[in-house]
Motif scaffolding. Structure first.
Motif, PDB file in Angstrom:
ATOM      1  N   SER A 124       1.295   6.849  -0.155  1.00  0.00           N
ATOM      2  CA  SER A 124       0.483   5.757   0.367  1.00  0.00           C
ATOM      3  C   SER A 124      -0.851   5.705  -0.371  1.00  0.00           C
ATOM      4  N   CYS A 125      -1.275   4.500  -0.733  1.00  0.00           N
ATOM      5  CA  CYS A 125      -2.560   4.315  -1.399  1.00  0.00           C
ATOM      6  C   CYS A 125      -3.675   4.362  -0.355  1.00  0.00           C
ATOM      7  N   TYR A 182      -0.412  -0.488  -4.572  1.00  0.00           N
ATOM      8  CA  TYR A 182       0.403   0.063  -5.656  1.00  0.00           C
ATOM      9  C   TYR A 182       0.557  -0.972  -6.769  1.00  0.00           C
ATOM     10  N   THR A 224       0.879   3.271 -10.367  1.00  0.00           N
ATOM     11  CA  THR A 224      -0.105   4.051  -9.633  1.00  0.00           C
ATOM     12  C   THR A 224      -0.911   3.134  -8.724  1.00  0.00           C
ATOM     13  N   CYS A 225      -1.742   3.704  -7.859  1.00  0.00           N
ATOM     14  CA  CYS A 225      -2.584   2.902  -6.981  1.00  0.00           C
ATOM     15  C   CYS A 225      -3.720   2.284  -7.794  1.00  0.00           C
ATOM     16  N   LYS A 283      -6.787   0.489  -1.766  1.00  0.00           N
ATOM     17  CA  LYS A 283      -6.035   0.204  -2.980  1.00  0.00           C
ATOM     18  C   LYS A 283      -4.580  -0.120  -2.662  1.00  0.00           C
ATOM     19  N   GLN A 290       0.810  -1.210   0.000  1.00  0.00           N
ATOM     20  CA  GLN A 290       0.000   0.000   0.000  1.00  0.00           C
ATOM     21  C   GLN A 290       0.847   1.264   0.000  1.00  0.00           C
TER      22      GLN A 290
END
Length: 224
Positions: free
Chosen positions: A201-202, A208, A214-215, A206, A186
């Motif tokens: 941080s996602c 990474y 991207t997330c 979600k 994450q």
């Protein structure tokens, strides 16, 4: 005369002649030698056959029903401190295993030696190769004094922005590339203008996505 006898005795030990003293603990199974960590025995109906792990690997004695050799970092040899004579080659102190790179400045690279052939591997961004664990680790978690101290622009966990450019889907260099965190799916890193590292941080459950940089929803991330 005594020196000749001593050398002859050591040679016999290396060749496994001390196996004559071995007795199978059980009628069937795989059992370690009492002195040599890469030497073991296959017992069948009370009789045994001597085997030697490939150079660089040692015998895993955790389960007498399994015949398995592994790198020393994964096996506790205990008092079994003797090893076979090494078979070195350029880049490989022994024929098999993981070893630090021959370039003393390449702390983030290492060799995976297979049958004496070195295969160069790279650690994730911010990590260096750790000799004891035979894996990549944060520079603050290793005892490698030969590696450079963390740069001033490094995060507290040791991450620094790689020099290599990251290309986007359109084939252009990303101005603010992102990189995966080695331990937490994450989390990730952002390199502002390609040089200044920041933590990311996602949110919303979600994780990474390494492929999309991207997330993304966990269902779209391989291995999640």
């Amino acid at each position: 005369m005594e020196r000749k006898l001593e050398r002859k005795s050591n040679e016999l030990v290396r060749k496994g002649y001390h196996a004559q003293k071995f007795t199978c603990p059980e009628r069937t199974g795989f059992f370690p030698d009492l002195e040599e960590c890469d030497l073991y025995y296959i017992c069948s109906k009370g009789d045994y056959e001597q085997r030697l792990c490939p150079d660089g690997l040692v015998f895993d004695d955790s389960d007498p029903n399994k015949e398995r050799c592994d790198i020393p970092a994964n096996i506790d040899c205990g008092d079994r401190t003797v090893l076979q004579e090494p078979k070195p080659s350029p880049g490989c102190p022994r024929a098999n295993g993981y070893y630090r790179h021959t370039d003393p400045l390449a702390c983030d690279k290492f060799f995976n030696c297979v049958d004496g052939v070195p295969h160069e591997l790279s650690c994730p961004p911010g990590l260096i190769y750790d000799d004891i664990a035979s894996t990549c680790a944060w520079i603050t978690d290793t005892n490698r004094k030969d590696c450079k101290k963390p740069r001033k622009d490094a995060l507290e966990d040791g991450f620094v922005c790689p020099d290599d450019a990251i290309m986007g889907p359109d084939g252009r260099k990303l101005p603010h590339p992102t990189y995966p965190h080695p331990d937490d799916c994450q989390k990730f890193y952002i390199c502002r203008n390609g040089v200044m590292p920041q933590k990311g941080s996602c949110s919303g459950g979600k994780v990474y996505n390494v492929d999309l940089l991207t997330c993304d929803d966990p269902a779209n991330v391989p291995g999640w």
